[in-house]
Design a protein around this motif. Sequence first.
Motif, mmCIF file in Angstrom:
data_model
loop_
_atom_site.group_PDB
_atom_site.id
_atom_site.type_symbol
_atom_site.label_atom_id
_atom_site.label_comp_id
_atom_site.label_asym_id
_atom_site.label_seq_id
_atom_site.Cartn_x
_atom_site.Cartn_y
_atom_site.Cartn_z
ATOM 1 N N TYR A 89 0.707 -1.182 -0.113
ATOM 2 C CA TYR A 89 -0.041 0.135 0.055
ATOM 3 C C TYR A 89 0.765 1.352 0.032
ATOM 4 C CZ TYR A 89 0.564 0.034 5.182
ATOM 5 O OH TYR A 89 1.090 -0.036 6.210
ATOM 6 N N ARG A 193 -3.559 0.580 7.606
ATOM 7 C CA ARG A 193 -4.690 0.941 6.519
ATOM 8 C C ARG A 193 -5.998 1.086 7.190
ATOM 9 N NH1 ARG A 193 -2.885 -4.283 2.826
ATOM 10 N NH2 ARG A 193 -2.625 -4.984 4.766
ATOM 11 N N ASN A 439 -9.818 -1.035 -2.241
ATOM 12 C CA ASN A 439 -8.463 -0.364 -2.390
ATOM 13 C C ASN A 439 -8.229 0.846 -2.313
ATOM 14 O OD1 ASN A 439 -9.416 -2.856 -4.724
ATOM 15 N ND2 ASN A 439 -7.211 -3.133 -3.841
ATOM 16 N N LEU A 440 -9.273 1.687 -2.531
ATOM 17 C CA LEU A 440 -8.799 3.163 -2.439
ATOM 18 C C LEU A 440 -9.749 3.840 -1.071
ATOM 19 C CD1 LEU A 440 -7.565 5.455 -3.993
ATOM 20 C CD2 LEU A 440 -9.655 5.708 -5.309
ATOM 21 N N GLN A 475 -4.977 6.742 0.002
ATOM 22 C CA GLN A 475 -4.279 5.493 0.309
ATOM 23 C C GLN A 475 -4.740 4.382 -0.962
ATOM 24 O OE1 GLN A 475 -4.379 3.354 3.994
ATOM 25 N NE2 GLN A 475 -6.069 2.166 3.099
ATOM 26 N N LEU A 476 -3.763 3.748 -1.411
ATOM 27 C CA LEU A 476 -4.288 2.733 -2.382
ATOM 28 C C LEU A 476 -3.421 1.530 -1.927
ATOM 29 C CD1 LEU A 476 -4.982 1.820 -5.061
ATOM 30 C CD2 LEU A 476 -2.839 2.407 -6.114
ATOM 31 N N SER A 477 -4.139 0.626 -1.788
ATOM 32 C CA SER A 477 -3.675 -0.849 -1.288
ATOM 33 C C SER A 477 -4.283 -2.031 -2.044
ATOM 34 C CB SER A 477 -4.178 -1.033 0.350
ATOM 35 O OG SER A 477 -5.668 -1.137 0.425
#
Length: 478
Positions: A89, A193, A439-440, A475-477
């Motif tokens: 992430y 996260r 994811n976002l 945040q991108l994970s």
Amino acid sequence: MRSFSQVFAVFSLITVLPLSGLVFADTNSLEQRLDDLEQQVAILKRQIENNNEDAKAQASTTPVITANIKDGFSIKSPNGSFNLKIGGYTQLEAREFADNNKEELGEASSILPRRVRLIVQGTVAHDFDFYVQPEFGYNNTYSDSSGTVSSAPGAYGVALQDAWIDWKYFPDFTIKAGKFKTPFDLENLQDTRYTDFVELGLTGNLSSQRDVGVQVGGNLYYDWITYAAGIFDGAADKENGYGGYNSGGDTNSRNGTGRIFITPFKGTGIEPLQGLGVGYAASYGKEKGTDLPTYVSPGQAPVFVYNAGVYAAGPQLRTEPQAYYYYKSFGILGEKVDDYESLQYKLGNTIYRDKTDNKAFNVQASYVLTGEDASYNGVTPRHDFNPSSADWGAFELVGRYGELKLDSSIFSEGFSNLNTSISKENDWATGINWYLNHNLKLAFAFEQTKFRRGAPNGLSTDDRKTENLFTGLAQLSF
């Protein structure tokens, strides 16, 4: 008449006998053909069986390769004994301090890659899990040996956040070894996260974040009880909290840390209480040397440091009662830390010693506006962001209040200086988190922190100015 009958019989024999020969010949041919067909069917059947056996044999050795929201990129053996997952992430953070804070606080508003982490994890030989997480982002590292609070901005570089193996042959008694989060602070044990805010609350100042050691743990009684206990290298308060903090002079002895957490109503029919959990954690070790921490504000500005020449000289005991409660869209988490430590310094021929008790607490609450369940492990949107179908993801309101109070003897006995270090800080914060999909995530917050003493210029007896901070996070994970 008799002559006619004889003639007819002879004629019939002459006519039928050839025909009967043809019939017998056709019957024999048909039987041969049936035998041939049966043999061909048997051959085909065997070929199909062989093909199925080959397919099964191939399937038993062909790995399963997936790429999805849940697992990221993964390769798994058919029987599950071997498994490799690659994920990670990135958190891009924007910090905006109020104009009247920037010069005095020694902090500039900035946009920075707060955390950039690759996660490689998996299973080997069914019973051994492994996890490796390097950090490529921004590390808050401050000097703690100058006697004054430094405003060092931090650094970029690679730091090893986690690297451990876990033997899980007995699910109720696993053995983990390596570097990982110590089983202590409730908020710190959350996956970064899924925390409500970008940075930890003020209790994060009084606990070691990660350490190297060996730990046993597991879940008991239908997962009602979670326990962990380990022997660790002995990290100072806040050490490695942000991927690479290392104050030097680390001569601490081994540290024992343990935690028990109980969810007594999990899996019962009492739905409003299923999300209740209470626990207690403690750590103990004999610390020595100059491996002492720098405490920071929620905006990550250094606000407290020990004077030069001060070092740890004896037992350190940390305790933390902790609890959380989640029900439908509502969640609340709280913890309180007491940190008892022995300090010492030498002035001339005189040695000064004292035992200190620093305290901190943190309470935070959340409410998911779009109706999804709140949880310790984050929010999963019911519908992914898709404007064409009027789906906007999930929205969560968050808030928190916390306090850090340092023992008055730290200042009266000369271990720190009130003109440069604070004796107390209180903060409150509010924000909104937007989960566009799994994811976002986007997050926006305002946090205000008030201080007692510790004006940065080193000459004033005034209080450090209030820190007003706006933060944004993308945040991108995977």
